[in-house]
Enzyme design. Structure first.
Site, PDB file in Angstrom:
ATOM      1  N   THR A   1      -6.081   0.480   2.643  1.00  0.00           N
ATOM      2  CA  THR A   1      -7.184  -0.098   1.888  1.00  0.00           C
ATOM      3  C   THR A   1      -8.281  -0.512   2.857  1.00  0.00           C
ATOM      4  O   THR A   1      -8.069  -0.589   4.069  1.00  0.00           O
ATOM      5  CB  THR A   1      -6.713  -1.324   1.081  1.00  0.00           C
ATOM      6  OG1 THR A   1      -6.149  -2.272   1.981  1.00  0.00           O
ATOM      7  CG2 THR A   1      -5.696  -0.923   0.026  1.00  0.00           C
TER       8      THR A   1
ATOM      9  N   GLU B   1       0.843  -1.205   0.000  1.00  0.00           N
ATOM     10  CA  GLU B   1       0.000   0.000   0.000  1.00  0.00           C
ATOM     11  C   GLU B   1       0.876   1.251   0.000  1.00  0.00           C
ATOM     12  O   GLU B   1       0.517   2.283  -0.550  1.00  0.00           O
ATOM     13  CB  GLU B   1      -0.896   0.022   1.251  1.00  0.00           C
ATOM     14  CG  GLU B   1      -1.942  -1.067   1.310  1.00  0.00           C
ATOM     15  CD  GLU B   1      -2.572  -1.185   2.694  1.00  0.00           C
ATOM     16  OE1 GLU B   1      -3.710  -1.661   2.764  1.00  0.00           O
ATOM     17  OE2 GLU B   1      -1.937  -0.819   3.716  1.00  0.00           O
TER      18      GLU B   1
ATOM     19  N   ASP C   1     -12.079  -4.346  -1.915  1.00  0.00           N
ATOM     20  CA  ASP C   1     -13.021  -5.472  -1.973  1.00  0.00           C
ATOM     21  C   ASP C   1     -14.362  -5.032  -1.426  1.00  0.00           C
ATOM     22  O   ASP C   1     -14.441  -4.060  -0.679  1.00  0.00           O
ATOM     23  CB  ASP C   1     -12.459  -6.636  -1.142  1.00  0.00           C
ATOM     24  CG  ASP C   1     -12.102  -6.204   0.273  1.00  0.00           C
ATOM     25  OD1 ASP C   1     -12.960  -6.295   1.146  1.00  0.00           O
ATOM     26  OD2 ASP C   1     -10.961  -5.740   0.506  1.00  0.00           O
TER      27      ASP C   1
ATOM     28  N   LYS D   1     -14.543  -1.132   6.075  1.00  0.00           N
ATOM     29  CA  LYS D   1     -14.101  -2.119   7.078  1.00  0.00           C
ATOM     30  C   LYS D   1     -12.594  -2.270   6.941  1.00  0.00           C
ATOM     31  O   LYS D   1     -12.097  -2.595   5.860  1.00  0.00           O
ATOM     32  CB  LYS D   1     -14.793  -3.456   6.815  1.00  0.00           C
ATOM     33  CG  LYS D   1     -14.293  -4.608   7.670  1.00  0.00           C
ATOM     34  CD  LYS D   1     -15.109  -5.851   7.422  1.00  0.00           C
ATOM     35  CE  LYS D   1     -14.578  -7.025   8.226  1.00  0.00           C
ATOM     36  NZ  LYS D   1     -13.388  -7.635   7.609  1.00  0.00           N
ATOM     37  N   ASP D   2     -11.879  -2.016   8.040  1.00  0.00           N
ATOM     38  CA  ASP D   2     -10.419  -2.124   7.971  1.00  0.00           C
ATOM     39  C   ASP D   2      -9.881  -2.800   9.225  1.00  0.00           C
ATOM     40  O   ASP D   2     -10.647  -3.342  10.029  1.00  0.00           O
ATOM     41  CB  ASP D   2      -9.768  -0.748   7.721  1.00  0.00           C
ATOM     42  CG  ASP D   2      -9.492  -0.006   9.019  1.00  0.00           C
ATOM     43  OD1 ASP D   2     -10.215  -0.240  10.024  1.00  0.00           O
ATOM     44  OD2 ASP D   2      -8.547   0.796   9.051  1.00  0.00           O
ATOM     45  N   MET D   3      -8.547  -2.734   9.399  1.00  0.00           N
ATOM     46  CA  MET D   3      -7.936  -3.416  10.536  1.00  0.00           C
ATOM     47  C   MET D   3      -7.023  -2.497  11.352  1.00  0.00           C
ATOM     48  O   MET D   3      -6.249  -2.998  12.171  1.00  0.00           O
ATOM     49  CB  MET D   3      -7.155  -4.652  10.043  1.00  0.00           C
ATOM     50  CG  MET D   3      -8.056  -5.678   9.383  1.00  0.00           C
ATOM     51  SD  MET D   3      -7.175  -7.089   8.671  1.00  0.00           S
ATOM     52  CE  MET D   3      -6.517  -7.885  10.129  1.00  0.00           C
ATOM     53  N   GLU D   4      -7.097  -1.173  11.127  1.00  0.00           N
ATOM     54  CA  GLU D   4      -6.168  -0.271  11.835  1.00  0.00           C
ATOM     55  C   GLU D   4      -6.765   1.054  12.336  1.00  0.00           C
ATOM     56  O   GLU D   4      -6.371   1.552  13.397  1.00  0.00           O
ATOM     57  CB  GLU D   4      -4.961   0.088  10.932  1.00  0.00           C
ATOM     58  CG  GLU D   4      -4.004  -1.059  10.636  1.00  0.00           C
ATOM     59  CD  GLU D   4      -4.402  -1.866   9.402  1.00  0.00           C
ATOM     60  OE1 GLU D   4      -5.267  -1.371   8.637  1.00  0.00           O
ATOM     61  OE2 GLU D   4      -3.887  -2.978   9.209  1.00  0.00           O
TER      62      GLU D   4
HETATM   63  N1  SAH Z   1      -4.411 -11.029   1.790  1.00  0.00           N
HETATM   64  C1  SAH Z   1      -3.623  -9.836   1.840  1.00  0.00           C
HETATM   65  C2  SAH Z   1      -3.680  -9.266   3.223  1.00  0.00           C
HETATM   66  C3  SAH Z   1      -4.728  -8.256   3.366  1.00  0.00           C
HETATM   67  S1  SAH Z   1      -5.095  -7.974   5.022  1.00  0.00           S
HETATM   68  C4  SAH Z   1      -2.206 -10.132   1.409  1.00  0.00           C
HETATM   69  O1  SAH Z   1      -1.867 -11.273   1.366  1.00  0.00           O
HETATM   70  O2  SAH Z   1      -1.481  -9.202   1.085  1.00  0.00           O
HETATM   71  C5  SAH Z   1      -6.056  -6.614   4.933  1.00  0.00           C
HETATM   72  C6  SAH Z   1      -5.372  -5.266   5.028  1.00  0.00           C
HETATM   73  O3  SAH Z   1      -6.066  -4.402   4.151  1.00  0.00           O
HETATM   74  C7  SAH Z   1      -5.487  -4.624   6.402  1.00  0.00           C
HETATM   75  O4  SAH Z   1      -4.398  -3.784   6.677  1.00  0.00           O
HETATM   76  C8  SAH Z   1      -6.813  -3.842   6.336  1.00  0.00           C
HETATM   77  O5  SAH Z   1      -6.764  -2.572   6.958  1.00  0.00           O
HETATM   78  C9  SAH Z   1      -7.107  -3.696   4.841  1.00  0.00           C
HETATM   79  N2  SAH Z   1      -8.366  -4.306   4.358  1.00  0.00           N
HETATM   80  C10 SAH Z   1      -8.729  -4.321   3.049  1.00  0.00           C
HETATM   81  N3  SAH Z   1      -9.923  -4.931   2.884  1.00  0.00           N
HETATM   82  C11 SAH Z   1     -10.335  -5.313   4.125  1.00  0.00           C
HETATM   83  C12 SAH Z   1     -11.503  -5.998   4.604  1.00  0.00           C
HETATM   84  N4  SAH Z   1     -12.478  -6.404   3.794  1.00  0.00           N
HETATM   85  N5  SAH Z   1     -11.596  -6.249   5.933  1.00  0.00           N
HETATM   86  C13 SAH Z   1     -10.627  -5.838   6.771  1.00  0.00           C
HETATM   87  N6  SAH Z   1      -9.505  -5.191   6.377  1.00  0.00           N
HETATM   88  C14 SAH Z   1      -9.344  -4.918   5.061  1.00  0.00           C
END
Ligand code: SAH
Length: 240
Positions: free
Chosen positions: A94, A18, A203, A177-180
């Site tokens: 993302t 990213e 996505d 929806k994210d993770m941070e």
């Molecule tokens: N499969 C990917 C990893 C993506 S993890 C790889 O192998 O590279 C997801 C990361 O993108 C996290 O940092 C999160 O903030 C963001 N993200 C994107 N789409 C997401 C979703 N649907 N749910 C949660 N986080 C998402």
């Protein structure tokens, strides 16, 4: 090299994939690690007349992948805010979007409401703390420069989504929806530093295609859009 002890703007990005389009577009130079005990990496440069620092969460040495998620996000935010003392922090990244909320792949969101969807503590006060709801001021100049959509961002520790979480997203009108993000804004508040999230949709959470498949297919396109948005935001930053 710029003075790493004062930045106008700090950009925190979870994944290297990213971050790289942003680093290239803004011509940021690698500075190295902020701390020998953390894999987080720092880049800096003067962009549109502003000193900009960018930090990634770094690659986990044991599992050989980016340290996505809330724990690293909070630790890196704390350290980067302490070291670079910015006027403003961006969380650029993302997110999953929602077709039911009008999202399409590559859309840029600048949410002004943040919460956690997988932290539940049914005790007085701790329930609100766990949900961690925070709102930010809008930054109209940055919003119009990036053409970013309004919304609510919900943070959790998983890429997939449970049925209960789907109901939560509908009830809370979640658009990203994210993770941070919700972890970083908590730290930014402690530093009294204004926070902006810029999130590109990789996505669609409510779509047939699996999130993993969509994420990998759309990552390059979405992160290109994200880099353009960050560049446009940095351009109007002085006008904030
Ligand atoms: N499969 C990917 C990893 C993506 S993890 C790889 O192998 O590279 C997801 C990361 O993108 C996290 O940092 C999160 O903030 C963001 N993200 C994107 N789409 C997401 C979703 N649907 N749910 C949660 N986080 C998402």
């Amino acid at each position: 090299m710029t003075d790493r002890n004062t930045s106008d703007l700090l950009i925190q990005v979870a994944m290297r994939a990213e971050a790289l389009p942003i680093i290239h577009l803004l011509s940021l130079k690698p500075i190295g690690r902020m701390d020998p005990n953390l894999p987080s990496e720092l880049w800096q440069g003067i962009v549109h007349g502003h000193c900009i620092s960018l930090v990634t969460n770094g690659c986990d040495p044991e599992f050989d992948c980016d340290r996505i998620g809330t724990e690293s996000a909070a630790i890196v935010a704390f350290l980067a805010l302490r070291i670079t003392r910015p006027k403003l922090i961006f969380n650029a990244g993302t997110c999953g979007g929602f077709a039911s909320q009008g999202a399409t792949i590559g859309d840029i969101y600048m949410p002004t409401r943040f919460l956690f969807h997988d932290q539940r503590v049914a005790l007085p006060k701790f329930d609100a703390f766990a949900k961690g709801e925070k709102t930010t001021a809008d930054f109209p100049k940055i919003r119009s420069a990036t053409n970013a959509k309004h919304g609510t961002c919900s943070t959790g520790s998983s890429l997939d989504t449970t049925v209960d979480e789907m109901a939560f997203f509908a009830a809370e009108s979640v658009t990203c929806k994210d993770m941070e993000a919700a972890a970083i804004i908590r730290v930014a508040r402690d530093f009294q530093t204004p926070f902006i999230a810029l999130k590109a949709v990789t996505d669609l959470v409510d779509h047939r295609q699996t999130v993993q498949e969509a994420f990998l297919t759309n990552l390059k396109f979405a992160t290109g859009r994200l880099a353009d948005a960050v560049d446009h935001a940095a351009r109007v930053f002085s006008a904030v």
